[in-house]
Design a protein around this motif. Sequence first.
Motif, short mmCIF file in Angstrom:
data_model
loop_
_atom_site.label_atom_id
_atom_site.label_comp_id
_atom_site.label_asym_id
_atom_site.label_seq_id
_atom_site.Cartn_x
_atom_site.Cartn_y
_atom_site.Cartn_z
N TYR A 162 0.83 -1.20 0.00
CA TYR A 162 0.00 0.00 0.00
C TYR A 162 0.86 1.25 0.00
N GLU A 163 0.40 2.27 -0.72
CA GLU A 163 1.09 3.55 -0.63
C GLU A 163 0.62 4.25 0.63
N PRO A 164 1.49 5.05 1.25
CA PRO A 164 1.09 5.74 2.49
C PRO A 164 -0.09 6.69 2.22
N ILE A 165 -1.06 6.67 3.13
CA ILE A 165 -2.25 7.51 2.98
C ILE A 165 -1.95 8.93 3.46
N SER A 166 -2.34 9.90 2.67
CA SER A 166 -2.20 11.30 3.06
C SER A 166 -3.58 11.95 3.01
N PRO A 167 -4.08 12.45 4.16
CA PRO A 167 -5.40 13.10 4.16
C PRO A 167 -5.48 14.31 3.24
N LEU A 168 -4.34 14.95 2.94
CA LEU A 168 -4.35 16.16 2.12
C LEU A 168 -4.09 15.88 0.64
N PRO A 179 -4.99 0.93 2.72
CA PRO A 179 -4.78 -0.13 3.70
C PRO A 179 -6.01 -0.26 4.59
N PRO A 180 -6.13 -1.36 5.32
CA PRO A 180 -7.30 -1.51 6.20
C PRO A 180 -7.41 -0.32 7.16
N PRO A 181 -8.65 0.16 7.40
CA PRO A 181 -8.82 1.35 8.25
C PRO A 181 -8.53 1.05 9.72
N GLY A 182 -8.08 2.08 10.43
CA GLY A 182 -7.84 1.97 11.86
C GLY A 182 -9.13 2.15 12.66
N ALA A 183 -9.01 2.11 13.98
CA ALA A 183 -10.19 2.17 14.85
C ALA A 183 -10.92 3.51 14.74
N GLY A 228 -17.60 5.28 10.11
CA GLY A 228 -18.80 4.43 10.11
C GLY A 228 -20.05 5.18 10.52
N LEU A 229 -19.94 5.99 11.59
CA LEU A 229 -21.11 6.76 12.05
C LEU A 229 -21.53 7.79 11.00
N PHE A 230 -20.57 8.51 10.44
CA PHE A 230 -20.90 9.52 9.43
C PHE A 230 -21.41 8.86 8.15
N TRP A 231 -20.89 7.67 7.83
CA TRP A 231 -21.35 6.94 6.65
C TRP A 231 -22.82 6.56 6.81
N VAL A 232 -23.17 5.98 7.98
CA VAL A 232 -24.56 5.57 8.22
C VAL A 232 -25.48 6.79 8.18
N TRP A 233 -25.06 7.89 8.83
CA TRP A 233 -25.88 9.10 8.85
C TRP A 233 -26.11 9.62 7.43
N ASN A 234 -25.05 9.73 6.64
CA ASN A 234 -25.19 10.27 5.28
C ASN A 234 -26.01 9.36 4.38
N VAL A 235 -25.84 8.05 4.51
CA VAL A 235 -26.63 7.13 3.68
C VAL A 235 -28.11 7.27 4.01
#
Length: 197
Positions: free
Chosen positions: A22-28, A137-141, A148-155
């Motif tokens: 995996y390539e390193p994830i960058s939020p920006l 890569p697999p998401p952290g906690a 997950g909470l924002f995903w459920v709310w938006n869906v």
Amino acid sequence: MDNLYKGPEIKPGYLGKGTIVYEPISPLSLTQRLGRLRYACYQFCSSLIAILLMALSWVVSASPAVPAWLGYLVTGVVALLAIVYLTGLMVRRLHDIERSGWWTLLVLVPGINLPFQLYLYLADGSSMMNRYGTPNPPPGALVKVFGGLFWVWNVLVLTFLTALVFLQWWQPDWIAGALERLPLGSIPRLPVGQQYH
């Protein structure tokens, strides 16, 4: 002098036999791929930061020592940066689904924008490399919880709004009847024909 204890540098990519570096994830970053949970988590965090910065600029500009135009300027700059960043997140999400970033223009089309945003939350990204790079890569906690909470709310919200728009389009009488059955005062009436001074 070379470090003898350092292993060989492995570039991100597909190594064969189902192995991916995996390539390193960058939020920006505005070019990488973005999975569903990270997409929701980054949207939540960036929206929260933008709202807090705008609220802070309003509070500071309420002081008599600070000119009002400065508050408007800061709010405009923060809003513009948030729009650019959120558009970049959509592009990254589309790359994960193996779609071009130009699809983000569908957000500007009324009637298609809500189902399109719902599609961004529901579509499954490719699990292997694609032309836009490696998967996340697999998401952290923290990403699992907030994303997950924002995903459920938006869906849920996008599903409700999409259904409401299509019902208003196909069955306007049904929506009008449902609104009439609401208790008085729950929907404010618009003053028609009154002049304001």
